[in-house]
Design an enzyme around this catalytic site. Structure first.
Site, PDB file in Angstrom:
ATOM      1  N   TYR A   1       1.069  -1.259  -0.096  1.00 40.80           N
ATOM      2  CA  TYR A   1      -0.082   0.400  -0.169  1.00 40.80           C
ATOM      3  C   TYR A   1       1.379   1.097   0.254  1.00 40.80           C
ATOM      4  O   TYR A   1       2.180   1.686   0.851  1.00 40.80           O
ATOM      5  CB  TYR A   1      -1.039   0.263   1.458  1.00 40.80           C
ATOM      6  CG  TYR A   1      -1.650   1.039   1.543  1.00 40.80           C
ATOM      7  CD1 TYR A   1      -2.637   1.618   0.477  1.00 40.80           C
ATOM      8  CD2 TYR A   1      -2.324   1.497   2.522  1.00 40.80           C
ATOM      9  CE1 TYR A   1      -3.484   2.294   0.520  1.00 40.80           C
ATOM     10  CE2 TYR A   1      -3.075   3.243   2.524  1.00 40.80           C
ATOM     11  CZ  TYR A   1      -3.905   3.289   1.320  1.00 40.80           C
ATOM     12  OH  TYR A   1      -4.509   4.285   1.831  1.00 40.80           O
TER      13      TYR A   1
ATOM     14  N   TYR B   1      -3.427   5.690   8.869  1.00 40.62           N
ATOM     15  CA  TYR B   1      -2.698   3.982   8.706  1.00 40.62           C
ATOM     16  C   TYR B   1      -1.540   3.890   9.468  1.00 40.62           C
ATOM     17  O   TYR B   1      -0.062   3.815   8.990  1.00 40.62           O
ATOM     18  CB  TYR B   1      -2.409   3.624   7.017  1.00 40.62           C
ATOM     19  CG  TYR B   1      -1.912   2.048   7.096  1.00 40.62           C
ATOM     20  CD1 TYR B   1      -2.934   1.278   6.165  1.00 40.62           C
ATOM     21  CD2 TYR B   1      -0.471   1.990   6.019  1.00 40.62           C
ATOM     22  CE1 TYR B   1      -2.742  -0.063   5.802  1.00 40.62           C
ATOM     23  CE2 TYR B   1      -0.413   0.493   5.796  1.00 40.62           C
ATOM     24  CZ  TYR B   1      -1.508   0.032   5.490  1.00 40.62           C
ATOM     25  OH  TYR B   1      -1.576  -1.470   4.844  1.00 40.62           O
TER      26      TYR B   1
END
Ligand code: NAD
Length: 286
Positions: free
Chosen positions: A172, A182
């Site tokens: 990612y 995140y």
């Protein structure tokens, strides 16, 4: 001869692992899955009851077959690594032989060899915490489940992968650009995974003639992503700002993985392939 694939990290029909399994099956591969032990019962029950039949439908009208589901916990390499509280946990007692080394041995005993290895799993217990608030334990757990798990899979599986084989993981953008939300060391884990992709490509390329690539995928409303809490915002952001203004379909990642696993990609190794509607190219929100 058809190819055989082992896909680690499938526990429902919503994530990238399922889409990759389906695309590989559509291309003629035999599909073996590695399913996280605590999710094994519900996955197998749902599968048996036909809950996934709609998403098992292939373009040719048949349902894709899963040859075998192996219980797996990729944070443990050998039985010696499993702590007593996990051994005695009733969610783990449902199966045996689920450490990485044991699963590899079972696959080798059952099938002899594989051609394609897919790592589609991640876990960061403190993912909702900013990095600054992440404990050492949480950080190391994220790296263990999301990065070292791939080193371990390749270590135990590549010796019985056929030369010319291919291995793929999922990463990612948060590894290289700051994506607040995140957290928990997951951004660090993805940075490690991408760096390891290059080093492992060299090592297993030289030793076994196997290719190693990672797909940097755009946002998808999977079970894991929903647990992070900001997936709808990420999807909306991508749709608003990416060069291609559409929601990412998990099948698009499945097809890209099938390409990377195929002889069409025979000179591609050590790379990060972006399958994200081009979002990674943007420097500003527009
Ligand atoms: P998912 O929930 O379908 O897949 C994650 C899987 O990992 C689950 O099946 C879970 O059971 C399994 N898992 C967790 N810990 C495990 C362990 N210790 N051993 C074995 N299995 C374990 O979600 P997904 O989003 O499709 O995730 C697949 C991959 O895609 C992950 O690497 C994720 O980081 C990556 N990814 C996801 C997105 C997104 O927006 N969904 C974007 C880019 C990359």
């Amino acid at each position: 001869r058809g190819k055989r694939a082992f896909i680690a990290g499938v526990a429902d029909d919503q994530g990238f692992g399922w889409a990759i399994a389906k695309a590989l099956a559509a291309a003629g591969a035999e599909i073996l899955l590695g399913t996280w032990v605590p999710a094994l019962n519900i996955f197998e029950t749902s599968l048996r009851k036909g809950k996934f039949d709609e998403s098992r439908l292939l373009p040719n009208g048949s349902l894709f077959e899963i040859a075998k589901v192996y219980p797996l916990d990729a944070v443990y390499d050998t039985p010696d690594d499993v702590p007593d509280d996990v051994k005695s946990n009733k969610r783990y007692a449902v199966a045996t032989g689920w450490t990485v080394k044991e699963v590899a041995e079972s696959v080798k005993n059952d099938y002899g060899s594989i051609d394609i290895l897919v790592h589609s799993l991640a876990n960061g217990p403190e993912v909702t915490k900013p990095l600054l608030d992440t404990s050492r334990k949480g950080y190391l757990a994220a790296i263990s489940a999301s990065s070292y798990s791939y080193v371990s899979l390749l270590k135990y599986f590549s010796p019985f992968m056929n030369p010319g084989g291919s291995s793929i993981s999922l990463t990612y953008l948060a590894s290289e650009k700051t994506i607040p939300g995140y957290g928990g060391g997951m951004s660090s884990a993805k940075a490690a995974l991408e760096s390891d992709t290059r080093v492992l490509a060299f090592e297993v390329g030289r030793k076994y003639k196997i290719r190693v690539n990672t797909i940097s995928a755009g946002p998808l409303r999977s079970r894991a992503a929903k647990a992070i809490g900001f997936i709808d915002d990420m999807i909306n952001y991508s749709t608003a700002n990416a060069p291609l203004q559409k929601e990412l379909d998990s099948d698009e990642v499945g097809y890209s993985a099938a390409f990377l696993a195929s002889p069409l990609a025979s000179a591609i190794t050590g790379t990060v392939l972006y399958v994200d509607n081009g979002l990674h190219t943007m420097g500003v929100a527009v």
